[in-house]
Design a protein around this motif. Sequence first.
Motif, PDB file in Angstrom:
ATOM      1  N   ASN A 134       0.795  -1.229   0.000  1.00  0.00           N
ATOM      2  CA  ASN A 134       0.000   0.000   0.000  1.00  0.00           C
ATOM      3  C   ASN A 134       0.826   1.276   0.000  1.00  0.00           C
ATOM      4  OD1 ASN A 134      -2.811   1.254   0.256  1.00  0.00           O
ATOM      5  ND2 ASN A 134      -1.671   2.277   1.889  1.00  0.00           N
ATOM      6  N   ALA A 135       1.630   1.515   1.005  1.00  0.00           N
ATOM      7  CA  ALA A 135       2.273   2.816   1.219  1.00  0.00           C
ATOM      8  C   ALA A 135       2.864   3.382  -0.070  1.00  0.00           C
ATOM      9  CB  ALA A 135       3.356   2.695   2.285  1.00  0.00           C
ATOM     10  N   GLY A 136       2.462   4.619  -0.406  1.00  0.00           N
ATOM     11  CA  GLY A 136       2.828   5.204  -1.691  1.00  0.00           C
ATOM     12  C   GLY A 136       4.024   6.133  -1.659  1.00  0.00           C
ATOM     13  N   VAL A 137       4.763   6.160  -0.544  1.00  0.00           N
ATOM     14  CA  VAL A 137       5.863   7.113  -0.385  1.00  0.00           C
ATOM     15  C   VAL A 137       6.839   7.027  -1.565  1.00  0.00           C
ATOM     16  CG1 VAL A 137       7.162   5.496   1.100  1.00  0.00           C
ATOM     17  CG2 VAL A 137       7.642   7.954   1.189  1.00  0.00           C
ATOM     18  N   HIS A 138       7.130   8.163  -2.172  1.00  0.00           N
ATOM     19  CA  HIS A 138       7.915   8.209  -3.410  1.00  0.00           C
ATOM     20  C   HIS A 138       9.299   7.590  -3.269  1.00  0.00           C
ATOM     21  CE1 HIS A 138       5.533  11.700  -5.505  1.00  0.00           C
ATOM     22  NE2 HIS A 138       4.922  10.544  -5.565  1.00  0.00           N
ATOM     23  N   ALA A 139       9.988   7.876  -2.164  1.00  0.00           N
ATOM     24  CA  ALA A 139      11.397   7.484  -2.032  1.00  0.00           C
ATOM     25  C   ALA A 139      11.612   5.988  -2.239  1.00  0.00           C
ATOM     26  CB  ALA A 139      11.920   7.892  -0.653  1.00  0.00           C
ATOM     27  N   ALA A 140      10.616   5.174  -1.874  1.00  0.00           N
ATOM     28  CA  ALA A 140      10.787   3.713  -1.934  1.00  0.00           C
ATOM     29  C   ALA A 140      11.044   3.204  -3.341  1.00  0.00           C
ATOM     30  CB  ALA A 140       9.566   3.011  -1.334  1.00  0.00           C
ATOM     31  N   ASN A 148      15.722  -5.419  -3.973  1.00  0.00           N
ATOM     32  CA  ASN A 148      14.908  -6.366  -3.204  1.00  0.00           C
ATOM     33  C   ASN A 148      13.581  -5.764  -2.746  1.00  0.00           C
ATOM     34  OD1 ASN A 148      16.759  -4.758  -1.578  1.00  0.00           O
ATOM     35  ND2 ASN A 148      15.907  -5.803   0.204  1.00  0.00           N
ATOM     36  N   VAL A 149      13.235  -4.563  -3.219  1.00  0.00           N
ATOM     37  CA  VAL A 149      11.997  -3.894  -2.802  1.00  0.00           C
ATOM     38  C   VAL A 149      11.073  -3.715  -4.012  1.00  0.00           C
ATOM     39  CG1 VAL A 149      10.989  -1.799  -1.811  1.00  0.00           C
ATOM     40  CG2 VAL A 149      13.161  -2.696  -0.902  1.00  0.00           C
ATOM     41  N   PHE A 150       9.844  -4.206  -3.877  1.00  0.00           N
ATOM     42  CA  PHE A 150       8.845  -4.128  -4.947  1.00  0.00           C
ATOM     43  C   PHE A 150       7.530  -3.594  -4.376  1.00  0.00           C
ATOM     44  CE2 PHE A 150      11.852  -7.291  -6.284  1.00  0.00           C
ATOM     45  CZ  PHE A 150      11.905  -7.214  -7.668  1.00  0.00           C
ATOM     46  N   ARG A 151       6.901  -2.668  -5.098  1.00  0.00           N
ATOM     47  CA  ARG A 151       5.603  -2.146  -4.663  1.00  0.00           C
ATOM     48  C   ARG A 151       4.512  -2.676  -5.586  1.00  0.00           C
ATOM     49  NH1 ARG A 151       5.728   3.470  -2.414  1.00  0.00           N
ATOM     50  NH2 ARG A 151       6.620   4.131  -4.398  1.00  0.00           N
ATOM     51  N   THR A 152       3.366  -3.038  -5.002  1.00  0.00           N
ATOM     52  CA  THR A 152       2.257  -3.587  -5.793  1.00  0.00           C
ATOM     53  C   THR A 152       1.034  -2.665  -5.786  1.00  0.00           C
ATOM     54  OG1 THR A 152       1.444  -4.799  -3.873  1.00  0.00           O
ATOM     55  CG2 THR A 152       2.976  -5.967  -5.318  1.00  0.00           C
ATOM     56  N   SER A 153       1.185  -1.460  -5.259  1.00  0.00           N
ATOM     57  CA  SER A 153       0.025  -0.573  -5.098  1.00  0.00           C
ATOM     58  C   SER A 153       0.090   0.635  -6.034  1.00  0.00           C
ATOM     59  CB  SER A 153      -0.084  -0.119  -3.639  1.00  0.00           C
ATOM     60  OG  SER A 153       1.173   0.391  -3.175  1.00  0.00           O
ATOM     61  N   PHE A 154       0.822   1.671  -5.649  1.00  0.00           N
ATOM     62  CA  PHE A 154       0.849   2.937  -6.378  1.00  0.00           C
ATOM     63  C   PHE A 154       1.912   3.816  -5.733  1.00  0.00           C
ATOM     64  CE2 PHE A 154      -1.963   2.994  -2.793  1.00  0.00           C
ATOM     65  CZ  PHE A 154      -1.598   4.145  -2.113  1.00  0.00           C
ATOM     66  N   TYR A 312      -7.677  -2.193  -1.049  1.00  0.00           N
ATOM     67  CA  TYR A 312      -6.602  -2.734  -0.204  1.00  0.00           C
ATOM     68  C   TYR A 312      -6.537  -4.261  -0.320  1.00  0.00           C
ATOM     69  CZ  TYR A 312      -7.215   1.978   1.488  1.00  0.00           C
ATOM     70  OH  TYR A 312      -7.344   3.346   1.535  1.00  0.00           O
ATOM     71  N   ALA A 313      -7.696  -4.890  -0.402  1.00  0.00           N
ATOM     72  CA  ALA A 313      -7.739  -6.345  -0.596  1.00  0.00           C
ATOM     73  C   ALA A 313      -7.132  -6.711  -1.951  1.00  0.00           C
ATOM     74  CB  ALA A 313      -9.174  -6.847  -0.501  1.00  0.00           C
ATOM     75  N   VAL A 314      -7.426  -5.903  -2.968  1.00  0.00           N
ATOM     76  CA  VAL A 314      -6.875  -6.149  -4.312  1.00  0.00           C
ATOM     77  C   VAL A 314      -5.356  -6.014  -4.286  1.00  0.00           C
ATOM     78  CG1 VAL A 314      -6.788  -5.300  -6.695  1.00  0.00           C
ATOM     79  CG2 VAL A 314      -8.980  -5.477  -5.510  1.00  0.00           C
ATOM     80  N   GLN A 315      -4.866  -4.988  -3.617  1.00  0.00           N
ATOM     81  CA  GLN A 315      -3.421  -4.789  -3.529  1.00  0.00           C
ATOM     82  C   GLN A 315      -2.740  -5.942  -2.790  1.00  0.00           C
ATOM     83  OE1 GLN A 315      -3.749   0.096  -3.647  1.00  0.00           O
ATOM     84  NE2 GLN A 315      -3.184  -0.892  -1.741  1.00  0.00           N
ATOM     85  N   GLY A 316      -3.383  -6.448  -1.740  1.00  0.00           N
ATOM     86  CA  GLY A 316      -2.854  -7.610  -1.040  1.00  0.00           C
ATOM     87  C   GLY A 316      -2.848  -8.836  -1.942  1.00  0.00           C
ATOM     88  N   TYR A 317      -3.938  -9.024  -2.665  1.00  0.00           N
ATOM     89  CA  TYR A 317      -4.066 -10.145  -3.600  1.00  0.00           C
ATOM     90  C   TYR A 317      -2.954 -10.104  -4.645  1.00  0.00           C
ATOM     91  CZ  TYR A 317      -6.539 -13.295  -6.875  1.00  0.00           C
ATOM     92  OH  TYR A 317      -6.893 -14.324  -7.718  1.00  0.00           O
ATOM     93  N   ASP A 318      -2.714  -8.910  -5.181  1.00  0.00           N
ATOM     94  CA  ASP A 318      -1.682  -8.762  -6.206  1.00  0.00           C
ATOM     95  C   ASP A 318      -0.282  -8.969  -5.632  1.00  0.00           C
ATOM     96  OD1 ASP A 318      -3.789  -8.223  -7.834  1.00  0.00           O
ATOM     97  OD2 ASP A 318      -3.180  -6.204  -8.390  1.00  0.00           O
TER      98      ASP A 318
END
Length: 397
Positions: A134-140, A148-154, A312-318
Amino acid sequence: MTHSTSRRQMLSQGAALVGAASTGLLLPQSVLAQSGKIRVGFMLPYTGTYAQLGVAIENGVRMAINEQGGKLGGREIEWFKVDDESEPSKGIENANKLVQRDKVDVIIGTVHSGVQMGIHKVARDSGVLSLIPNAGVHAATRALCAPNVFRTSFSNSQPTMALGEAMVKRGHKKAVWITHKYAAGDEAFEGFRDSYTKAGGTIVKELGLPFPNVEFQALLTEIAALKPDAVACFFAGGAAAKFMKDFAAAGLKGKIALYGSGFLTEGVIEAAGPAAEGVMTTLHYADGLDTKRNKDFRLAYAKTFKMQPDVYAVQGYDTGLLLIQGANAVKGDLSQKPALYKAMEGAVIDSPRGKWTMSKAHNPVQDMYLREVVKGENKVLGIAAKALADSGAGCRL
């Protein structure tokens, strides 16, 4: 007893104790890696304001993996959980519990961007696989991106990057921007500013108030005096519901169009009541997305958890789908990091939100939908931005 017999016995005993530390010298690393359980750690809010979001994310992850027989790359899973309490000051300490105490292979978390930066530091220092649901913080996925860091949300600016053109197309060429003054609000403004001005719109004024203050009256009076074509905003949760209600109560509804990042109406339409009707937002998901994939997902989720899924459920699923693709590619051996990362970087996620891919900076490249609240639901009007990517500015992978 001969030497060969004792050796056979020792090996057979070792095989029966696969995964135990005592077998480490007897079995090749690849055998060990595929025999023990994969240790998956959730670091999510399970109490406080965001508790419901944490539960939805975990539900989504587990559902995706259960659809694959409950295993990752053929290996069973051992689950670990830490309540992050949405408390940034405990972020590093809590992430270290999972990495150092529980020896997890992967951390899934979190919701709050401030807490995420604590997880991010631990992930970068330790090299543990880190999936952000979930967390959308730009720096990540910008200046502090990591292999080793992947975001699945936005990213925080992605939903609002889709707002500008949609507003100008509807004749709203003068707008006021309003948000809480904190990182997520600032980053959401970046997306709106860039897209709106590029489309030919003019931002008449930027307004803000300290988080979590919800005394909007004075700012709404100022908006009324400015008489813009539209207001664009970033609010979420209880503050979003109150802003929509106060906007209507101030007599602005019907006179000035109200737009926002999708979180303005996500999960709070009921709380906002009639004030939410007609509000338009952009987001990477909508409950009413009219696809077989989304309908099947929603039915299965409702049957499993006795509640309706949200973004949020969709993001967890993904997140679960991405982890499955990575683990399957290395046959469950997550120590094969280059191959694991390559598989995840090249993944195409067949999501309820629509298919999406991973950017070079490890952030989703995804469609953003224009939605309007109609009779208490976010109705999809169309795609506001196709395959929208965050800039990934400053990322060096």
